[in-house]
Design an enzyme around this catalytic site. Sequence first.
Site, PDB file in Angstrom:
ATOM      1  N   CYS A  82      -9.386  81.470  45.696  1.00  0.00           N
ATOM      2  CA  CYS A  82      -8.575  80.258  45.851  1.00  0.00           C
ATOM      3  C   CYS A  82      -9.063  79.354  46.978  1.00  0.00           C
ATOM      4  CB  CYS A  82      -7.117  80.643  46.074  1.00  0.00           C
ATOM      5  SG  CYS A  82      -6.326  81.324  44.601  1.00  0.00           S
ATOM      6  N   ASP A  84      -4.680  79.390  36.067  1.00  0.00           N
ATOM      7  CA  ASP A  84      -5.389  79.577  37.326  1.00  0.00           C
ATOM      8  C   ASP A  84      -6.707  80.279  37.052  1.00  0.00           C
ATOM      9  OD1 ASP A  84      -5.928  79.791  40.153  1.00  0.00           O
ATOM     10  OD2 ASP A  84      -3.764  79.741  40.465  1.00  0.00           O
ATOM     11  N   GLY A 132      -8.618  83.423  24.058  1.00  0.00           N
ATOM     12  CA  GLY A 132      -8.825  82.475  25.137  1.00  0.00           C
ATOM     13  C   GLY A 132      -9.977  81.545  24.828  1.00  0.00           C
TER      14      GLY A 132
END
Length: 325
Positions: A13, A63, A134
């Site tokens: 992050c 995310d 996905g």
Amino acid sequence: MTRLTQYAHGGGCACKIPPGELEQIVAGLHGSGDAELLVGVDTGDDAAAVRIAGGVALIATTDFFTPVVDNPYDWGRIAAANALSDVYAMGGRPVVALNLLCWPRDVLPMELAREVLRGGLDVASKAGCHVAGGHSVDDPEPKYGMAVSGLADPERLLRNDAGVAGMPLSLTKPLGIGVLNSRHKATSDVFPQAVEAMTTLNRDASEAALAAGIRAATDVTGFGLLGHAYKLARASGVTAVIDSSAVPYLEGAREALRDGYVSGGTRRNLDWVRPHTDLSSVDEDEALLLADAQTSGGLLLAGEIPGAPVIGELVRSAEYAVVVR
């Protein structure tokens, strides 16, 4: 062993676009404003929430990030726990997730990509969340994460704009993940305590918060404790007072800071919150730790739950959004 972190310009992050720049980019880009949209972009909350049929709120989030550790299976676990965290941070239950995979297929073996996906699947399965396919692209830099949908009670959402003066502030995971990850990237030293923290789901903390009647929360990730406390305080119209001596840290975090393993993301976090934060009671090193960019960090709660240390309180103040003592 292939050092995945060497194929990324940053890690986890800490790679986020700086919060100040991001807010300028999305300013004015609002949705329909329909009453069914319970949480949108206005307060910079952790996920979107929409009221759907049957008295249920649908929570949607995504995310993904570059490798934060060299072990591909652990990276997959960490990225999945981090993506699921946004649903937990709003009091929801993750239901289904989609993989997001970017991979330099001519540079890194696809067997490593499989291990990343296996790690994500194992954590999602532990959370009781389905993984159904996905999307993948050939990319010069490896990245992995998930798009997650969950369900919640629309009347019991945890929100970052629901803080009220007089509430205590609790933190459910120790800080220091960022500096330890920076040290890992630079030296290849492995820190099991950081991996354990990053792969721990925020499910139990979220359920405990709902049981305690807590209404205000956010998770602590790339903008650091100071950044996420600032967003919560600003959205709620209160000041977050943080007792620096009460904030828990992972073993080795202070040593990593001392030895200079501070990411650019952490320094940008501190620059962003500094004009809105009273840091006169702590030195620069302490301020950097409080701004340390976390990956899959804990929940910051306006309330108390068993096992989570109280690190401050919300008060009324017009001068600063965050005060560190």
